[in-house]
Design a protein around this motif. Structure first.
Motif, PDB file in Angstrom:
ATOM      1  N   ALA A 144      36.433  45.749  38.955  1.00  0.00           N
ATOM      2  CA  ALA A 144      36.018  47.140  39.075  1.00  0.00           C
ATOM      3  C   ALA A 144      37.198  48.033  39.430  1.00  0.00           C
ATOM      4  O   ALA A 144      37.368  49.117  38.848  1.00  0.00           O
ATOM      5  CB  ALA A 144      34.924  47.270  40.130  1.00  0.00           C
ATOM      6  N   THR A 145      38.031  47.597  40.363  1.00  0.00           N
ATOM      7  CA  THR A 145      39.208  48.375  40.753  1.00  0.00           C
ATOM      8  C   THR A 145      40.134  48.572  39.552  1.00  0.00           C
ATOM      9  O   THR A 145      40.644  49.673  39.324  1.00  0.00           O
ATOM     10  CB  THR A 145      39.957  47.673  41.908  1.00  0.00           C
ATOM     11  OG1 THR A 145      39.055  47.578  43.018  1.00  0.00           O
ATOM     12  CG2 THR A 145      41.191  48.440  42.322  1.00  0.00           C
ATOM     13  N   ARG A 146      40.312  47.510  38.776  1.00  0.00           N
ATOM     14  CA  ARG A 146      41.155  47.609  37.578  1.00  0.00           C
ATOM     15  C   ARG A 146      40.577  48.632  36.596  1.00  0.00           C
ATOM     16  O   ARG A 146      41.304  49.497  36.088  1.00  0.00           O
ATOM     17  CB  ARG A 146      41.292  46.231  36.912  1.00  0.00           C
ATOM     18  CG  ARG A 146      42.209  46.219  35.701  1.00  0.00           C
ATOM     19  CD  ARG A 146      42.433  44.820  35.136  1.00  0.00           C
ATOM     20  NE  ARG A 146      41.258  43.980  35.069  1.00  0.00           N
ATOM     21  CZ  ARG A 146      40.335  44.030  34.097  1.00  0.00           C
ATOM     22  NH1 ARG A 146      40.455  44.909  33.114  1.00  0.00           N
ATOM     23  NH2 ARG A 146      39.307  43.226  34.103  1.00  0.00           N
ATOM     24  N   HIS A 147      39.262  48.571  36.339  1.00  0.00           N
ATOM     25  CA  HIS A 147      38.624  49.522  35.425  1.00  0.00           C
ATOM     26  C   HIS A 147      38.749  50.958  35.928  1.00  0.00           C
ATOM     27  O   HIS A 147      39.037  51.866  35.147  1.00  0.00           O
ATOM     28  CB  HIS A 147      37.140  49.190  35.234  1.00  0.00           C
ATOM     29  CG  HIS A 147      36.883  48.061  34.303  1.00  0.00           C
ATOM     30  ND1 HIS A 147      37.134  48.123  32.958  1.00  0.00           N
ATOM     31  CD2 HIS A 147      36.393  46.822  34.539  1.00  0.00           C
ATOM     32  CE1 HIS A 147      36.815  46.990  32.390  1.00  0.00           C
ATOM     33  NE2 HIS A 147      36.364  46.176  33.332  1.00  0.00           N
ATOM     34  N   VAL A 148      38.517  51.150  37.218  1.00  0.00           N
ATOM     35  CA  VAL A 148      38.584  52.490  37.791  1.00  0.00           C
ATOM     36  C   VAL A 148      39.988  53.072  37.614  1.00  0.00           C
ATOM     37  O   VAL A 148      40.142  54.234  37.232  1.00  0.00           O
ATOM     38  CB  VAL A 148      38.159  52.476  39.276  1.00  0.00           C
ATOM     39  CG1 VAL A 148      38.513  53.775  39.975  1.00  0.00           C
ATOM     40  CG2 VAL A 148      36.658  52.203  39.385  1.00  0.00           C
TER      41      VAL A 148
END
Length: 174
Positions: free
Chosen positions: A152-156
């Motif tokens: 999720a952090t990577r996508h954000v």
């Protein structure tokens, strides 16, 4: 899986499905009715923007992993459903399950029960689920949240959505 961004797919049927879903949502209810539509996803950045506008699914709510107190309550509730020894240390188990999702905590109690069942088949003697069973199960249960938060952090960051999903970035999952 049914509201994926039409920009993210080349499949005509997926694009048509989302378009039909939007049409159906626009026709929900009548003037005298108040209707609330609730949806859930673990990848909100993949949802079609038209679904997220006001009047459809306009409000987002982030549900974090359960707190220490909630994990203890889940453990207590699950242990009431199973034959457990009196000396199960729910506080210690709750501490050891930091970063576990609710499903992970429930899986832990099921795995501890399976450990007790394995012992029954070895010895032929029935007994209750012990703290040792929980400790053995803990060695095999890996929480899903750490990998999810990493993804999720990577996508954000990749999609420059830091302002839209600050809750994802503010979690301390270890």
């Amino acid at each position: 899986s049914i509201g994926r961004s039409r920009d993210a797919t080349s499949q005509t049927f997926e694009k048509n499905f989302v378009s039909q879903l939007l049409t159906e949502m626009d026709g929900l209810g009548t003037k005298g009715q108040r209707l609330i539509v609730i949806a859930a996803t673990n990848e909100p950045w993949e949802v079609d923007n038209a679904l997220l506008r006001s009047g459809r699914l306009g409000t987002k709510l982030f549900v974090p992993p359960p707190s220490l107190t909630v994990r203890r309550q889940i453990l207590e509730s699950e242990c009431k459903k199973k034959p457990t020894e009196e000396n199960i240390d729910l506080d210690t188990l709750a501490e050891k399950t930091k970063g576990f999702a609710t499903a992970d905590v429930i899986t832990l109690t099921d795995a501890a029960a399976e450990e007790a069942i394995k012992e029954y088949f070895k010895t032929g003697q029935r007994r209750k689920i012990s703290m040792d069973n929980f400790n053995t199960a803990l060695k095999h249960i890996k929480p899903v949240t750490k990998q999810w938060f990493n993804n999720a952090t990577r996508h954000v960051h990749e999609k420059n959505l830091q302002e839209e999903y600050p809750e994802v970035l503010n979690q301390n999952i270890t």
